[in-house]
Design a protein around this motif. Structure first.
Motif, PDB file in Angstrom:
ATOM      1  N   ALA A 139     -14.154  14.207  -9.177  1.00 32.77           N
ATOM      2  CA  ALA A 139     -13.480  12.941  -8.981  1.00 32.77           C
ATOM      3  C   ALA A 139     -12.177  13.212  -8.242  1.00 32.77           C
ATOM      4  N   SER A 140     -11.734  12.236  -7.492  1.00 32.22           N
ATOM      5  CA  SER A 140     -10.454  12.364  -6.804  1.00 32.22           C
ATOM      6  C   SER A 140      -9.869  10.973  -6.532  1.00 32.22           C
ATOM      7  N   HIS A 141      -8.555  10.968  -6.326  1.00 25.98           N
ATOM      8  CA  HIS A 141      -7.843   9.748  -5.952  1.00 25.98           C
ATOM      9  C   HIS A 141      -6.759  10.147  -4.960  1.00 25.98           C
ATOM     10  N   LYS A 142      -6.621   9.330  -3.898  1.00 25.67           N
ATOM     11  CA  LYS A 142      -5.671   9.686  -2.846  1.00 25.67           C
ATOM     12  C   LYS A 142      -4.765   8.501  -2.519  1.00 25.67           C
ATOM     13  N   THR A 143      -3.465   8.818  -2.413  1.00 21.95           N
ATOM     14  CA  THR A 143      -2.492   7.854  -1.895  1.00 21.95           C
ATOM     15  C   THR A 143      -2.037   8.369  -0.547  1.00 21.95           C
TER      16      THR A 143
ATOM     17  N   LYS B  17       0.625  10.127   0.349  1.00 22.50           N
ATOM     18  CA  LYS B  17       1.135  11.505   0.333  1.00 22.50           C
ATOM     19  C   LYS B  17       0.511  12.390  -0.746  1.00 22.50           C
ATOM     20  N   LEU B  18      -0.131  11.822  -1.743  1.00 21.72           N
ATOM     21  CA  LEU B  18      -0.599  12.590  -2.895  1.00 21.72           C
ATOM     22  C   LEU B  18      -2.110  12.427  -3.080  1.00 21.72           C
ATOM     23  N   LYS B  19      -2.741  13.538  -3.381  1.00 18.92           N
ATOM     24  CA  LYS B  19      -4.168  13.516  -3.709  1.00 18.92           C
ATOM     25  C   LYS B  19      -4.348  14.269  -5.029  1.00 18.92           C
ATOM     26  N   VAL B  20      -5.033  13.639  -5.989  1.00 17.48           N
ATOM     27  CA  VAL B  20      -5.340  14.245  -7.280  1.00 17.48           C
ATOM     28  C   VAL B  20      -6.860  14.382  -7.348  1.00 17.48           C
ATOM     29  N   SER B  21      -7.313  15.598  -7.660  1.00 17.20           N
ATOM     30  CA  SER B  21      -8.766  15.807  -7.749  1.00 17.20           C
ATOM     31  C   SER B  21      -9.085  16.723  -8.929  1.00 17.20           C
ATOM     32  N   THR B  22     -10.295  16.587  -9.402  1.00 17.80           N
ATOM     33  CA  THR B  22     -10.743  17.409 -10.521  1.00 17.80           C
ATOM     34  C   THR B  22     -12.249  17.618 -10.423  1.00 17.80           C
ATOM     35  N   SER B  23     -12.696  18.701 -11.029  1.00 18.93           N
ATOM     36  CA  SER B  23     -14.137  18.928 -11.161  1.00 18.93           C
ATOM     37  C   SER B  23     -14.386  19.593 -12.503  1.00 18.93           C
ATOM     38  N   ILE B  24     -15.453  19.173 -13.164  1.00 13.73           N
ATOM     39  CA  ILE B  24     -15.806  19.692 -14.482  1.00 13.73           C
ATOM     40  C   ILE B  24     -17.289  20.031 -14.464  1.00 13.73           C
ATOM     41  N   ASN B  25     -17.627  21.183 -15.014  1.00 17.35           N
ATOM     42  CA  ASN B  25     -19.019  21.627 -15.058  1.00 17.35           C
ATOM     43  C   ASN B  25     -19.354  22.141 -16.452  1.00 17.35           C
ATOM     44  N   PHE B  26     -20.605  21.983 -16.821  1.00 20.94           N
ATOM     45  CA  PHE B  26     -21.102  22.496 -18.090  1.00 20.94           C
ATOM     46  C   PHE B  26     -22.465  23.101 -17.830  1.00 20.94           C
ATOM     47  N   SER B  27     -22.705  24.276 -18.400  1.00 21.22           N
ATOM     48  CA  SER B  27     -24.017  24.902 -18.238  1.00 21.22           C
ATOM     49  C   SER B  27     -24.433  25.589 -19.533  1.00 21.22           C
ATOM     50  N   THR B  28     -25.732  25.693 -19.696  1.00 20.54           N
ATOM     51  CA  THR B  28     -26.298  26.422 -20.831  1.00 20.54           C
ATOM     52  C   THR B  28     -27.266  27.453 -20.281  1.00 20.54           C
ATOM     53  N   GLU B  29     -27.411  28.519 -21.025  1.00 16.34           N
ATOM     54  CA  GLU B  29     -28.287  29.608 -20.583  1.00 16.34           C
ATOM     55  C   GLU B  29     -28.927  30.235 -21.809  1.00 16.34           C
ATOM     56  N   LYS B  30     -30.217  30.476 -21.719  1.00 14.58           N
ATOM     57  CA  LYS B  30     -30.909  31.190 -22.792  1.00 14.58           C
ATOM     58  C   LYS B  30     -31.626  32.371 -22.143  1.00 14.58           C
TER      59      LYS B  30
END
Length: 131
Positions: free
Chosen positions: A1-5, A7-20
């Motif tokens: 996700a991100s938001h931009k004005t 002069k300013l840009k805020v962004s993030t990313s989140i991940n989740f994984s499982t492994e067997k």
């Protein structure tokens, strides 16, 4: 996700994984890897696949110094379950047209549980390899 004005840009990313994972322990002891070194070069590894056959079993295997590698592959084991959460948050600020200040923070968090087992190497009393 991100938001931009302007002069300013805020962004993030989140991940989740499982492994067997299901595997066979290797290394010293009764591992398949170590057992391969005990096989003479004139013995076919493929012919040892039926490790429950009386000639390929623990009791009558051709050498008391090693184990049939197929026995180790099928009787020993290990499992691992892993849960992983990782991501980042970032701020970008336009100081000038060609100059951007960036601040980034990220993390990687992991939780895992594992189990390993090795079968008991037990010979029948008075068999070829007993003792």
């Amino acid at each position: 996700a991100s938001h931009k004005t302007e002069k300013l840009k805020v962004s993030t990313s989140i991940n989740f994984s499982t492994e067997k994972t299901n595997a066979v322990p290797m290394g010293q002891g009764s591992s398949a890897y170590r057992s391969l070194f005990e096989i003479a070069n004139n013995i076919s590894i493929v012919d040892l696949k039926d490790y429950k056959n009386k000639f390929n079993s623990l009791d009558n295997y051709f050498t008391p110094y090693g184990l049939n590698p197929y026995w180790a592959l099928n009787e020993n084991g290990a499992t691992q379950k892993k849960y992983k959460f990782f991501g980042k948050a970032q701020l970008d600020y336009n100081l000038l047209d060609n100059l951007v200040f960036t601040y980034r923070f990220g993390g990687d968090f992991e939780s895992s549980t594992g189990e390993q087992w090795t079968a008991k190497v037990a010979f029948t009393e008075d068999s070829f390899n007993d003792g």
